[in-house]
Design an enzyme around this catalytic site. Structure first.
Site, PDB file in Angstrom:
ATOM      1  N   ARG A   1     119.981  32.344  16.017  1.00 40.88           N
ATOM      2  CA  ARG A   1     118.973  33.384  15.768  1.00 40.88           C
ATOM      3  C   ARG A   1     117.596  32.824  16.098  1.00 40.88           C
ATOM      4  O   ARG A   1     116.747  33.496  16.681  1.00 40.88           O
ATOM      5  CB  ARG A   1     119.017  33.896  14.324  1.00 40.88           C
ATOM      6  CG  ARG A   1     117.848  34.823  14.021  1.00 40.88           C
ATOM      7  CD  ARG A   1     117.968  35.686  12.757  1.00 40.88           C
ATOM      8  NE  ARG A   1     118.746  35.117  11.688  1.00 40.88           N
ATOM      9  CZ  ARG A   1     118.357  34.117  10.885  1.00 40.88           C
ATOM     10  NH1 ARG A   1     117.157  33.580  11.027  1.00 40.88           N
ATOM     11  NH2 ARG A   1     119.144  33.656   9.952  1.00 40.88           N
TER      12      ARG A   1
ATOM     13  N   TYR B   1     106.816  56.706  25.636  1.00 45.78           N
ATOM     14  CA  TYR B   1     108.277  56.705  25.592  1.00 45.78           C
ATOM     15  C   TYR B   1     108.710  57.279  24.234  1.00 45.78           C
ATOM     16  O   TYR B   1     108.173  56.881  23.186  1.00 45.78           O
ATOM     17  CB  TYR B   1     108.785  55.270  25.759  1.00 45.78           C
ATOM     18  CG  TYR B   1     110.273  55.147  25.606  1.00 45.78           C
ATOM     19  CD1 TYR B   1     111.125  55.622  26.598  1.00 45.78           C
ATOM     20  CD2 TYR B   1     110.832  54.569  24.482  1.00 45.78           C
ATOM     21  CE1 TYR B   1     112.498  55.510  26.461  1.00 45.78           C
ATOM     22  CE2 TYR B   1     112.206  54.456  24.339  1.00 45.78           C
ATOM     23  CZ  TYR B   1     113.032  54.933  25.335  1.00 45.78           C
ATOM     24  OH  TYR B   1     114.389  54.827  25.186  1.00 45.78           O
TER      25      TYR B   1
ATOM     26  N   ASP C   1     102.833  48.167  27.284  1.00 48.62           N
ATOM     27  CA  ASP C   1     104.231  48.351  27.667  1.00 48.62           C
ATOM     28  C   ASP C   1     104.261  48.398  29.197  1.00 48.62           C
ATOM     29  O   ASP C   1     103.814  49.371  29.804  1.00 48.62           O
ATOM     30  CB  ASP C   1     104.762  49.648  27.039  1.00 48.62           C
ATOM     31  CG  ASP C   1     106.237  49.908  27.364  1.00 48.62           C
ATOM     32  OD1 ASP C   1     106.739  49.372  28.372  1.00 48.62           O
ATOM     33  OD2 ASP C   1     106.872  50.676  26.610  1.00 48.62           O
TER      34      ASP C   1
ATOM     35  N   LYS D   1     115.493  47.877  31.733  1.00 49.50           N
ATOM     36  CA  LYS D   1     115.150  48.669  32.915  1.00 49.50           C
ATOM     37  C   LYS D   1     115.035  47.758  34.141  1.00 49.50           C
ATOM     38  O   LYS D   1     116.018  47.187  34.546  1.00 49.50           O
ATOM     39  CB  LYS D   1     113.872  49.463  32.632  1.00 49.50           C
ATOM     40  CG  LYS D   1     113.841  50.130  31.235  1.00 49.50           C
ATOM     41  CD  LYS D   1     114.871  51.211  31.049  1.00 49.50           C
ATOM     42  CE  LYS D   1     115.037  51.671  29.606  1.00 49.50           C
ATOM     43  NZ  LYS D   1     113.830  52.109  28.927  1.00 49.50           N
TER      44      LYS D   1
HETATM   45  C1  LIG Z   1     113.401  52.283  27.571  1.00 52.83           C
HETATM   46  C2  LIG Z   1     111.984  52.104  27.201  1.00 52.83           C
HETATM   47  C3  LIG Z   1     111.613  51.547  25.968  1.00 52.83           C
HETATM   48  C4  LIG Z   1     112.642  51.172  24.922  1.00 52.83           C
HETATM   49  O1  LIG Z   1     113.445  50.112  25.337  1.00 52.83           O
HETATM   50  P1  LIG Z   1     114.992  49.921  24.878  1.00 52.83           P
HETATM   51  O2  LIG Z   1     115.396  48.722  25.657  1.00 52.83           O
HETATM   52  O3  LIG Z   1     115.713  51.163  25.251  1.00 52.83           O
HETATM   53  O4  LIG Z   1     114.968  49.700  23.406  1.00 52.83           O
HETATM   54  C5  LIG Z   1     110.277  51.370  25.711  1.00 52.83           C
HETATM   55  N1  LIG Z   1     109.326  51.731  26.611  1.00 52.83           N
HETATM   56  C6  LIG Z   1     109.643  52.270  27.807  1.00 52.83           C
HETATM   57  C7  LIG Z   1     108.554  52.642  28.750  1.00 52.83           C
HETATM   58  C8  LIG Z   1     110.970  52.478  28.142  1.00 52.83           C
HETATM   59  O5  LIG Z   1     111.274  53.036  29.320  1.00 52.83           O
END
Ligand SMILES: *Cc1c(COP(=O)(O)O)cnc(C)c1O
Length: 379
Positions: free
Chosen positions: A46, A98, A170, A195
């Site tokens: 962890r 998001y 982000d 992504k």
């Molecule tokens: C998918 C996404 C998230 C969340 O991420 P997860 O890996 O699904 O928890 C946050 N911000 C953006 C812009 C995203 O496309």
């Protein structure tokens, strides 16, 4: 080192045991000690794991940061950032967010006494009017999901610096190949590595990168204390994904541009949202802070309604109707009923997420096949 080299070698060493070129998958929860506390830097997975560590160093390298942290999902990474705050603290956030981030902020953290202001951030003066002594964090998503608004990170960073507020960005949509927020003045970069960084739609993961050591220490503490870490197998997959990030992004950008232009000229399409168009409201900012415009595109059909949009996404054959984005394969989504269903209709329509909006994550297939698929689906 330049980006393309960092994607492959950044933060990486050959494995000391046998010289393995790829970091091995250290599928272990614990590590032998010779005497209590006598270990080789790893005690419990962890807290630390060598495969995860290799990935975290890669994250730090490609984002021009010093410290990387990997989490079990993008939302787990965001959760760790908000845990830097205390009840009574306030956050100023992008309004076009998001959906899962919005849900985490409003449904979980508002309940713990943190106040969120969701605002349009095209104008930095507007942000300033929401700042007060309790403001501790500005949360920016750019380009935004799914409206592709672009926020000037440098301008927001100057407001943040002036008032001694943390700025988190982000960077999921742009990736560090196209945009490096730490270089633009942000304190924290966050990714859903699910992504583009992973890039193959086979793993869920989150990332944070920072430059400041004190901030890194706080985040490592939260990562270990809350425990939302990713496993070694997933760490390996994302490390492998990052090695082709630059090549994939080049093709995502090329295909994205061709499809955005095709849709814009299509007689049945009302509007196309893509920051590469000169008439995009924040095109100049996008041009200045990004090295390309990416493969994310949203569009609305003429006089279209909910049913028409649903028909189009159902008709697509190469584009897969699915949540998520950023993989090698093209995906299509209907934000109002999918990614953004957790945002009340009234709230989401204010930011443009209407029932007829379709979002594309343009993959790296042959662009002629992708355009032919859109052609037959739009009809
Ligand atoms: C998918 C996404 C998230 C969340 O991420 P997860 O890996 O699904 O928890 C946050 N911000 C953006 C812009 C995203 O496309």
């Amino acid at each position: 080192m330049k980006f393309n080299t960092k994607a492959i070698h950044g933060g990486q060493k050959h494995d000391p045991a046998y010289g393995a070129v790829m970091p091995p998958i250290y599928q272990t929860s614990t590590y032998a000690q010779t005497t209590p506390g006598g270990h080789k830097g790893f005690e419990y997975s962890r807290t630390h794991n060598p495969t995860r560590k290799a990935l975290e160093d890669s994250f730090a390298s490609i984002e021009n940061g010093k410290f990387g942290l990997a989490f079990g999902s993008g939302l787990a990474a965001i959760d760790a950032v908000i845990k830097l705050l205390q009840p009574g603290d306030e956050v100023i956030s992008t309004n076009d967010l998001y959906g899962g981030t919005y849900r985490l902020f409003t449904k979980i953290f508002e309940g713990f006494g943190i106040k969120f202001h969701f605002i349009g951030m095209e104008n930095a003066d507007k942000i300033e009017s929401y700042v007060n002594e309790n403001t501790k964090l500005i949360w920016v998503e750019t380009p935004t999901n799914p409206m592709m608004n672009v926020i000037d990170v440098k301008a927001v960073a100057s407001v943040a610096k002036k008032h001694n507020i943390l700025l988190a960005v982000d960077n999921t949509f742009a990736t560090p190949y196209l945009q490096r927020p730490l270089d633009l003045g942000a304190d924290i970069v966050m990714h859903s590595a699910t992504k583009y960084l992973g890039g193959h739609s086979d793993v869920v993961m989150g990332a944070l990168v920072v430059k400041d050591e004190k901030l890194a220490e706080k985040l490592y503490f939260i990562q270990n204390a809350s425990g939302a870490v990713c496993g070694p197998q997933d760490s390996f997959l994302v490390l492998r994904g990052i090695k082709t990030l630059h090549i994939r992004m080049q093709r995502h950008c090329e295909n994205g541009e061709a499809i955005a232009k095709y849709l814009k000229n299509h007689p049945k399409i009302e509007k196309v949202y893509w920051p590469g168009f000169e008439d995009h409201p924040n095109h100049d900012v996008a041009k200045a802070q990004m090295d390309g415009f990416g493969g994310m595109i949203s569009f609305v059909t003429k006089g279209s309604d909910y049913d028409k949009a649903i028909k189009i996404v159902e008709n697509l054959k190469i584009f897969t109707l699915a949540e998520s984005l950023g993989g090698v394969e093209s995906l299509a989504g209907h934000p109002a009923s999918m990614t953004h269903a957790s945002i009340p209709k009234e709230e989401r329509e204010k930011t443009g997420v209407v029932d007829s909006l379709i979002r594309l994550s343009v993959g790296i297939e042959d662009v002629d096949d992708l355009i032919a698929d859109l052609e037959q689906a739009i009809g």
